[in-house]
Design a protein around this motif. Structure first.
Motif, PDB file in Angstrom:
ATOM      1  N   PRO A  14       0.822  -1.225   0.000  1.00 45.37           N
ATOM      2  CA  PRO A  14       0.000   0.000   0.000  1.00 45.37           C
ATOM      3  C   PRO A  14       0.848   1.263   0.000  1.00 45.37           C
ATOM      4  N   GLN A  15       1.887   1.324   0.848  1.00 49.52           N
ATOM      5  CA  GLN A  15       2.762   2.488   0.877  1.00 49.52           C
ATOM      6  C   GLN A  15       3.479   2.660  -0.462  1.00 49.52           C
ATOM      7  N   PHE A  16       3.872   1.544  -1.059  1.00 45.80           N
ATOM      8  CA  PHE A  16       4.535   1.599  -2.366  1.00 45.80           C
ATOM      9  C   PHE A  16       3.591   2.180  -3.420  1.00 45.80           C
ATOM     10  N   ASP A  17       2.354   1.700  -3.446  1.00 44.84           N
ATOM     11  CA  ASP A  17       1.395   2.173  -4.442  1.00 44.84           C
ATOM     12  C   ASP A  17       1.104   3.657  -4.271  1.00 44.84           C
ATOM     13  N   TRP A  18       0.916   4.097  -3.027  1.00 49.05           N
ATOM     14  CA  TRP A  18       0.700   5.524  -2.789  1.00 49.05           C
ATOM     15  C   TRP A  18       1.929   6.321  -3.218  1.00 49.05           C
ATOM     16  N   GLY A  19       3.105   5.788  -2.943  1.00 45.31           N
ATOM     17  CA  GLY A  19       4.340   6.494  -3.241  1.00 45.31           C
ATOM     18  C   GLY A  19       4.627   6.633  -4.718  1.00 45.31           C
ATOM     19  N   VAL A  20       4.238   5.645  -5.524  1.00 48.06           N
ATOM     20  CA  VAL A  20       4.440   5.726  -6.971  1.00 48.06           C
ATOM     21  C   VAL A  20       3.711   6.936  -7.537  1.00 48.06           C
ATOM     22  N   PHE A 102      12.314  13.804  -1.829  1.00 45.07           N
ATOM     23  CA  PHE A 102      11.170  12.926  -2.058  1.00 45.07           C
ATOM     24  C   PHE A 102      10.907  12.166  -0.763  1.00 45.07           C
ATOM     25  N   SER A 103       9.642  12.082  -0.354  1.00 42.62           N
ATOM     26  CA  SER A 103       9.334  11.354   0.878  1.00 42.62           C
ATOM     27  C   SER A 103       7.906  10.842   0.835  1.00 42.62           C
ATOM     28  N   THR A 104       7.724   9.603   1.261  1.00 44.40           N
ATOM     29  CA  THR A 104       6.375   9.044   1.353  1.00 44.40           C
ATOM     30  C   THR A 104       6.240   8.247   2.647  1.00 44.40           C
ATOM     31  N   ALA A 105       5.046   8.320   3.228  1.00 42.52           N
ATOM     32  CA  ALA A 105       4.689   7.521   4.412  1.00 42.52           C
ATOM     33  C   ALA A 105       5.677   7.695   5.550  1.00 42.52           C
ATOM     34  N   THR A 106       6.190   8.922   5.723  1.00 42.97           N
ATOM     35  CA  THR A 106       7.224   9.154   6.738  1.00 42.97           C
ATOM     36  C   THR A 106       6.903  10.318   7.670  1.00 42.97           C
ATOM     37  N   HIS A 121      14.080  22.253   4.263  1.00 45.85           N
ATOM     38  CA  HIS A 121      14.359  23.448   3.462  1.00 45.85           C
ATOM     39  C   HIS A 121      15.858  23.739   3.429  1.00 45.85           C
ATOM     40  N   ALA A 122      16.525  23.565   4.569  1.00 46.14           N
ATOM     41  CA  ALA A 122      17.960  23.830   4.640  1.00 46.14           C
ATOM     42  C   ALA A 122      18.771  22.847   3.800  1.00 46.14           C
ATOM     43  N   ALA A 123      18.246  21.647   3.616  1.00 42.41           N
ATOM     44  CA  ALA A 123      18.970  20.624   2.855  1.00 42.41           C
ATOM     45  C   ALA A 123      18.913  20.850   1.353  1.00 42.41           C
ATOM     46  N   LEU A 124      17.984  21.686   0.905  1.00 42.22           N
ATOM     47  CA  LEU A 124      17.799  21.924  -0.531  1.00 42.22           C
ATOM     48  C   LEU A 124      18.701  23.037  -1.047  1.00 42.22           C
ATOM     49  N   ARG A 125      19.072  22.909  -2.295  1.00 35.79           N
ATOM     50  CA  ARG A 125      19.715  24.010  -2.993  1.00 35.79           C
ATOM     51  C   ARG A 125      18.662  25.058  -3.340  1.00 35.79           C
ATOM     52  N   PRO A 126      19.067  26.298  -3.631  1.00 31.18           N
ATOM     53  CA  PRO A 126      18.101  27.311  -4.063  1.00 31.18           C
ATOM     54  C   PRO A 126      17.303  26.801  -5.266  1.00 31.18           C
ATOM     55  N   GLY A 127      16.006  26.915  -5.199  1.00 26.89           N
ATOM     56  CA  GLY A 127      15.147  26.423  -6.269  1.00 26.89           C
ATOM     57  C   GLY A 127      14.810  24.954  -6.175  1.00 26.89           C
ATOM     58  N   GLY A 128      15.297  24.286  -5.138  1.00 26.15           N
ATOM     59  CA  GLY A 128      15.010  22.865  -4.965  1.00 26.15           C
ATOM     60  C   GLY A 128      13.541  22.615  -4.666  1.00 26.15           C
ATOM     61  N   ARG A 129      13.137  21.364  -4.825  1.00 28.13           N
ATOM     62  CA  ARG A 129      11.720  21.026  -4.732  1.00 28.13           C
ATOM     63  C   ARG A 129      11.499  19.903  -3.717  1.00 28.13           C
ATOM     64  N   LEU A 130      10.438  20.028  -2.948  1.00 25.54           N
ATOM     65  CA  LEU A 130       9.998  18.984  -2.034  1.00 25.54           C
ATOM     66  C   LEU A 130       8.675  18.419  -2.544  1.00 25.54           C
ATOM     67  N   VAL A 131       8.632  17.110  -2.769  1.00 27.37           N
ATOM     68  CA  VAL A 131       7.398  16.422  -3.132  1.00 27.37           C
ATOM     69  C   VAL A 131       7.235  15.261  -2.160  1.00 27.37           C
ATOM     70  N   ALA A 132       6.145  15.266  -1.421  1.00 28.92           N
ATOM     71  CA  ALA A 132       6.005  14.292  -0.343  1.00 28.92           C
ATOM     72  C   ALA A 132       4.553  13.910  -0.108  1.00 28.92           C
ATOM     73  N   GLN A 133       4.400  12.796   0.576  1.00 30.68           N
ATOM     74  CA  GLN A 133       3.091  12.303   1.002  1.00 30.68           C
ATOM     75  C   GLN A 133       3.245  11.709   2.391  1.00 30.68           C
ATOM     76  N   CYS A 134       2.223  11.890   3.225  1.00 33.63           N
ATOM     77  CA  CYS A 134       2.250  11.264   4.554  1.00 33.63           C
ATOM     78  C   CYS A 134       0.815  11.146   5.052  1.00 33.63           C
ATOM     79  N   GLY A 135       0.655  10.439   6.153  1.00 32.68           N
ATOM     80  CA  GLY A 135      -0.674  10.344   6.753  1.00 32.68           C
ATOM     81  C   GLY A 135      -1.138  11.707   7.224  1.00 32.68           C
ATOM     82  N   GLY A 136      -2.401  12.042   6.976  1.00 33.38           N
ATOM     83  CA  GLY A 136      -2.902  13.355   7.343  1.00 33.38           C
ATOM     84  C   GLY A 136      -4.308  13.300   7.909  1.00 33.38           C
ATOM     85  N   GLY A 137      -4.719  14.421   8.481  1.00 32.84           N
ATOM     86  CA  GLY A 137      -6.087  14.544   8.962  1.00 32.84           C
ATOM     87  C   GLY A 137      -6.456  13.466   9.960  1.00 32.84           C
ATOM     88  N   ALA A 138      -7.559  12.822   9.714  1.00 28.57           N
ATOM     89  CA  ALA A 138      -8.059  11.782  10.627  1.00 28.57           C
ATOM     90  C   ALA A 138      -7.633  10.393  10.170  1.00 28.57           C
TER      91      ALA A 138
END
Length: 228
Positions: A14-20, A102-106, A121-138
């Protein structure tokens, strides 16, 4: 912090499928250095590396068990293009090196989200991008409430006197505010419904014991109580 990594590698479809789906949102040219934060056993890291034929991945996890399985899974194929690092996601040992994160389920396993996002944010170079997914809400609210009721029962209560919830399930608005406060721009957050139905009782039990209730079960040394 430790997991049954061999079991997780088997039950984490399930985590793999969400992460893809999340990985599909990450624009890459193939030469970048990407941080995979919460890499687990490396199933999604493999997909990430396939998109970086001239790039590298620094795969980060707090669990040495996870990293050991990931090393055996990834090293034979990717060798020098993968670096495995044991570190806390909220205290990354890197500054200004990553083209993308990139981060999923973490992230829901990290209590201090403002600190987490500042470090990312500090780990990124200027203009770097964060794309992530995690458990949220309820997320897992029904199981959460059921576990809370069980912990109050006489036979279990003595083991949970100092219990602290292991998760931070934030909502989209709060997460956006925290990301912006950490310095991120062009922030987009949303809460997505992702219901999961396991194929049978055996699979359900394996998923619950390996992932959702592992903190609860770790407090019960008696196998009879664990089964109950």
């Amino acid at each position: 912090r430790e997991w049954n990594a061999d079991s997780y590698h088997q039950v984490s479809t399930p985590q793999f499928d969400w992460g893809v789906t999340v990985l599909d949102r990450l624009p890459l040219e193939g030469h970048e250095l990407v941080l995979d934060v919460g890499c687990g056993t490396g199933r999604l890291t493999e997909r990430l590396l396939e998109r970086l034929p001239r790039g590298r991945v620094v795969a980060i996890d707090l669990s040495s068990n996870m990293l050991q399985v990931a090393q055996g899974f990834l090293r034979p194929r990717f060798d020098s293009r993968i670096q495995l690092v044991m570190a806390d996601a909220a205290a990354l040992p890197t500054v200004g090196i990553a083209d993308a994160i990139f981060s999923t389920a973490t992230f829901h396993w990290v209590h201090d989200h403002p600190r987490l996002f500042r470090n990312l944010h500090a780990a990124l170079r200027p203009g770097g991008r964060l794309v992530a997914q995690c458990g949220g809400g309820a997320n897992i609210a029904r199981l959460h409430d059921r576990a809370a009721a069980l912990m109050r029962e006489t036979r279990f209560a003595p083991y949970f006197t100092s219990w602290q919830e292991p998760w931070e399930f934030s909502d989209a608005v709060t997460t956006a505010q925290r990301l912006e406060a950490a310095g991120f721009e062009d922030v987009r957050t949303s809460l997505v419904s992702a219901p999961l139905v396991q194929p049978d009782a055996t699979a359900y039990r394996a998923f619950i014991t390996t992932v959702i209730c592992r903190h609860h079960l770790a407090r019960l040394a008696d196998p009879t109580l664990q089964d109950a």
